[in-house]
Design an enzyme around this catalytic site. Sequence first.
Site, PDB file in Angstrom:
ATOM      1  N   GLU A 226       0.795  -1.176   0.023  1.00 40.23           N
ATOM      2  CA  GLU A 226      -0.120   0.043  -0.161  1.00 40.23           C
ATOM      3  C   GLU A 226       0.898   1.102   0.098  1.00 40.23           C
ATOM      4  O   GLU A 226       0.735   2.113  -0.715  1.00 40.23           O
ATOM      5  CB  GLU A 226      -0.937   0.028   1.187  1.00 40.23           C
ATOM      6  CG  GLU A 226      -1.791   1.112   1.234  1.00 40.23           C
ATOM      7  CD  GLU A 226      -2.889   1.063   2.289  1.00 40.23           C
ATOM      8  OE1 GLU A 226      -3.159  -0.025   2.790  1.00 40.23           O
ATOM      9  OE2 GLU A 226      -3.416   2.238   2.580  1.00 40.23           O
ATOM     10  N   ARG A 304      -7.817   2.612  13.299  1.00 39.92           N
ATOM     11  CA  ARG A 304      -8.516   1.658  13.054  1.00 39.92           C
ATOM     12  C   ARG A 304      -8.441   0.586  14.263  1.00 39.92           C
ATOM     13  O   ARG A 304      -9.654  -0.138  14.528  1.00 39.92           O
ATOM     14  CB  ARG A 304      -8.256   0.773  11.698  1.00 39.92           C
ATOM     15  CG  ARG A 304      -9.292  -0.045  11.083  1.00 39.92           C
ATOM     16  CD  ARG A 304      -9.085  -1.002   9.967  1.00 39.92           C
ATOM     17  NE  ARG A 304      -9.525  -0.310   8.764  1.00 39.92           N
ATOM     18  CZ  ARG A 304     -11.033  -0.273   8.383  1.00 39.92           C
ATOM     19  NH1 ARG A 304     -11.866  -0.744   9.020  1.00 39.92           N
ATOM     20  NH2 ARG A 304     -11.512   0.141   7.172  1.00 39.92           N
ATOM     21  N   GLU A 706     -10.634  -8.206   4.031  1.00 38.11           N
ATOM     22  CA  GLU A 706      -9.981  -8.192   5.317  1.00 38.11           C
ATOM     23  C   GLU A 706     -10.700  -9.162   6.438  1.00 38.11           C
ATOM     24  O   GLU A 706      -9.859  -9.836   7.197  1.00 38.11           O
ATOM     25  CB  GLU A 706      -9.540  -6.994   5.693  1.00 38.11           C
ATOM     26  CG  GLU A 706      -8.638  -6.243   4.788  1.00 38.11           C
ATOM     27  CD  GLU A 706      -8.439  -4.634   5.161  1.00 38.11           C
ATOM     28  OE1 GLU A 706      -9.443  -3.984   4.808  1.00 38.11           O
ATOM     29  OE2 GLU A 706      -7.524  -4.360   5.857  1.00 38.11           O
TER      30      GLU A 706
HETATM   31  N1  MTE Z   1      -6.242 -11.405  -1.415  1.00 36.46           N
HETATM   32  C1  MTE Z   1      -5.039 -12.001  -2.248  1.00 36.46           C
HETATM   33  N2  MTE Z   1      -5.236 -13.164  -2.634  1.00 36.46           N
HETATM   34  N3  MTE Z   1      -3.956 -11.208  -2.192  1.00 36.46           N
HETATM   35  C2  MTE Z   1      -3.860 -10.127  -1.598  1.00 36.46           C
HETATM   36  O1  MTE Z   1      -2.999  -9.195  -1.665  1.00 36.46           O
HETATM   37  N4  MTE Z   1      -4.837  -8.401  -0.049  1.00 36.46           N
HETATM   38  C3  MTE Z   1      -5.998  -8.428   1.232  1.00 36.46           C
HETATM   39  C4  MTE Z   1      -7.300  -8.794   0.569  1.00 36.46           C
HETATM   40  N5  MTE Z   1      -7.335 -10.036   0.188  1.00 36.46           N
HETATM   41  C5  MTE Z   1      -4.930  -9.708  -0.802  1.00 36.46           C
HETATM   42  C6  MTE Z   1      -6.244 -10.410  -0.701  1.00 36.46           C
HETATM   43  C7  MTE Z   1      -6.004  -7.070   1.645  1.00 36.46           C
HETATM   44  S1  MTE Z   1      -4.937  -6.454   2.632  1.00 36.46           S
HETATM   45  C8  MTE Z   1      -7.056  -6.087   1.094  1.00 36.46           C
HETATM   46  S2  MTE Z   1      -7.184  -4.635   1.898  1.00 36.46           S
HETATM   47  C9  MTE Z   1      -7.937  -6.562   0.123  1.00 36.46           C
HETATM   48  O2  MTE Z   1      -7.835  -7.946  -0.269  1.00 36.46           O
HETATM   49  C10 MTE Z   1      -7.729  -5.518  -1.183  1.00 36.46           C
HETATM   50  O3  MTE Z   1      -8.584  -5.879  -2.023  1.00 36.46           O
HETATM   51  P1  MTE Z   1     -10.496  -5.466  -2.097  1.00 36.46           P
HETATM   52  O4  MTE Z   1     -10.420  -4.010  -1.672  1.00 36.46           O
HETATM   53  O5  MTE Z   1     -10.760  -5.762  -3.648  1.00 36.46           O
HETATM   54  O6  MTE Z   1     -10.782  -6.440  -1.201  1.00 36.46           O
HETATM   55  N1  HPA Z   2      -7.476   0.820   5.534  1.00 42.76           N
HETATM   56  C1  HPA Z   2      -6.334   0.822   4.582  1.00 42.76           C
HETATM   57  N2  HPA Z   2      -5.822   1.620   4.325  1.00 42.76           N
HETATM   58  C2  HPA Z   2      -6.145   2.902   4.721  1.00 42.76           C
HETATM   59  C3  HPA Z   2      -7.279   3.093   5.591  1.00 42.76           C
HETATM   60  C4  HPA Z   2      -7.849   1.960   5.808  1.00 42.76           C
HETATM   61  O1  HPA Z   2      -8.704   2.006   6.648  1.00 42.76           O
HETATM   62  N3  HPA Z   2      -7.172   4.355   6.085  1.00 42.76           N
HETATM   63  C5  HPA Z   2      -6.304   4.883   5.595  1.00 42.76           C
HETATM   64  N4  HPA Z   2      -5.770   4.067   4.637  1.00 42.76           N
HETATM   65 MO1  MOS Z   3      -5.251  -3.802   2.971  1.00 43.97          MO
HETATM   66  S1  MOS Z   3      -4.288  -3.924   4.808  1.00 43.97           S
HETATM   67  O1  MOS Z   3      -5.979  -2.516   3.377  1.00 43.97           O
HETATM   68  O2  MOS Z   3      -4.084  -3.212   1.899  1.00 43.97           O
END
Ligand code: MTE
Ligand code: HPA
Ligand code: MOS
Length: 750
Positions: A226, A304, A706
């Site tokens: 990120e 958070r 998550e």
């Molecule tokens: N799933 C896979 N296969 N690979 C990833 O890197 N990242 C996780 C989750 N699932 C991840 C994953 C995290 S930390 C987040 S915030 C969300 O996917 C981000 O994707 P989304 O917002 O589309 O759910």
């Molecule tokens: N999740 C992930 N990244 C972020 C967030 C959060 O809630 N707030 C600011 N950056």
């Molecule tokens: Mo997920 S820890 O918000 O990339």
Amino acid sequence: MKNIDSFGHVRGESLFVDDLITRADTLTGLAFDSPIAHGKIKNVDYSKAIGVVGIVKIFTHKDILGKNQIGSIISDEPLWAIDEVHYVGQPIAFIVAETETIAKRARALISIEIEELPVITTAKEAKEKGSFINDPRSFKFGNTKAAFEKCDYVFEGETFTNGQEHMYLETQGCYAVPQENGNIKITSSTQGPTAVQKTVAQVLGIPMHKVEVDVIRLGGGFGGKEDQATAWAVMAAVAVQHLKKPVKYVLNRHDDLRMTGKRHPYESTFKIGLTKDLKIQAYEVEFLQNSGASADLSPAIAERTLFHATNSYFIPNVIATVHSCKTNLPPNTAFRGFGGPQGMFVIESAIAKAADELGINKMKIQEVNLMKENDEFPYGQIATQVETQECWFSAKEKFELEKIENEVERYNKANSNSKKGLSLMPVTFGISFTNTPMNHARAMIHIYQDGSVGVSTGAVEMGQSVNTKMLQIASDNLGIHPSKVKLETTNTTRVANMSPSAASSTADLNGEAVLKACNTLIKRLKKLVANKLAVTYDVILFKEDVVFTGHKKTKLTWEEVIEMAMLARISLSEIAHYATPIIHYDKTIEKGHPFAYHSYGTAITVVTVDCVRGIYEVDAVKLVHDFGKSMNLGIDLGQVEGGLVQGIGWMTMEEISYNKKGQLESNALSTYKVPDIFSVPREIKVIPLETEGNEMAVLKSKAVGEPPLMYGIGTYFAIQNAIKTFNKNYQFKFHAPFTPEKVLMSLYVK
Ligand code: MTE
Ligand code: HPA
Ligand code: MOS
């Protein structure tokens, strides 16, 4: 619908940064980093390194034409150290060479003199010495002081959760290529293309429009990319700016492990008060977050933690405080759950402690305190469409908890050298970036004149299958076969000013934008068709690649409509913008409505502990999860299983270890154990909650990335219960991960 990447992945054809065909004159970059956790740089001698044949240049802070600053929330992080170093692994210089082997040889020849300063590795030490990233933050709700006085039981305790290594299969990396007129194009393995673009522009001292960032896909991010994909791209870009040649930098695993931050370890203390009916009346908690040497995302993660300090429970009187403690470790960063898991572990520990002291089952306390409709979170949001109790009670009923309890009891009576343990873990997770201004996204759709479609969004594909979801939304809403839709790479020149793909909100935010763009395009096409067929606009429907009027299929195909539109000079492109409505938050009073909605679920975990060896197995995790109306259950189930196992890894076996000098000891897969096929639960059963879904989620399909990680917390408490059954003298400790060593000690503690 299948994940659109599955064929490419299985056949090894999907492209990642390291697979790009590079220009023949491409150079390799390699960071030179601090061997010492804290000190003053007295001298760095690059002379021998520069003498190596094939070395092009070694860059330092002196070569930066813009600002030597990459901190995103607080400007406290130089790209390259100037005269002080604050952690082992902190970049000091950047070697650019003809090959990686040459760069490594040169790196070994750099000699550095550092006057060492005291090293802080734990949050507690940092707090004692007054070493913080920023001011502490507190959520206050009700009046804990008065409430504690009225409580029949009050318990206090402390907890520790360790960090966690992201261990994405693809390490950090980038490829930066000079373009004409001083422009630079960077392919990066980042969750935040705009963060890379903005930071490159700032460090190079050029406008953002000169920097194009492209992301094909990530071999996993999990939060680790990120913010922390940025530095490498900026280093390569500085080199490109000076050398006018392409520079590639893909970190090897050792360097990645040493130089990047991880999930934040937390040391916390709690005080919980209950009345005789087991209602939690008051809860005070202080979180010490081990932030590492600079802010990175720590303040947002700390926030958070506060939002999830009471997990799924309604507690009328709360004080939750978090300190972001500055230590001499690599800056810790986002990791699936973003501080939420750390907050939830403490309230679950507090309840376990109370239950143990009272000699009752933890579930009893959990159950009577679950949130219900219109309860207020400590941060002022009124809980609506709450599914906490629905998930809890349907898990109990659908998985026949009583039967499971009886089996565990029977097993424990029959076996003296092995014991089973059981736990329930409810999860309530807020969906939206906690920072309200980040909750927006855009999508750009082109319909080409042959009827095929290209979709660009701000979503980064990292294995969570967001591209499949985007494709589904586009093909459904345009009424065309999925094979006619292509998901483009994520690129800052097509979609500008993106928030990172994070906070589980990527599909919601970008999906809503895709939906809007499709609707606008369809409206345009409908007008055209209404004229052509001399029917009213309202009866027209695009479905199955043809036009329907009413429910009647016409002969007019999608392709013909597009051709007509071309001839009529109608735009076949659209950019749409979506910003989450309703949400707001006021940090000055720590109240508001920060989340679009919450995601809910409850997991039942059963483990078997081998009481001779201290090893354990997770027999089963059976859970009810609130997907809303899932738009792709296959993908969503994959997210639940992956998240759960990652959570179990964090709670049981993944043990980050830094020594007193701030050196990472768990610096390879031989010393850092991640879950493998033998350590996943023997059985994972997921039942989707029966629900109408939530209007705030895209197509009522709730965010799922998550939340499931936190089901893994249940494993800790199931193991603890098994130990207690074996050893009545065992005093509950809350110190994760619960490694077999710790389990063995607990089994035999007097
Ligand atoms: N799933 C896979 N296969 N690979 C990833 O890197 N990242 C996780 C989750 N699932 C991840 C994953 C995290 S930390 C987040 S915030 C969300 O996917 C981000 O994707 P989304 O917002 O589309 O759910
Ligand atoms: N999740 C992930 N990244 C972020 C967030 C959060 O809630 N707030 C600011 N950056
Ligand atoms: Mo997920 S820890 O918000 O990339």
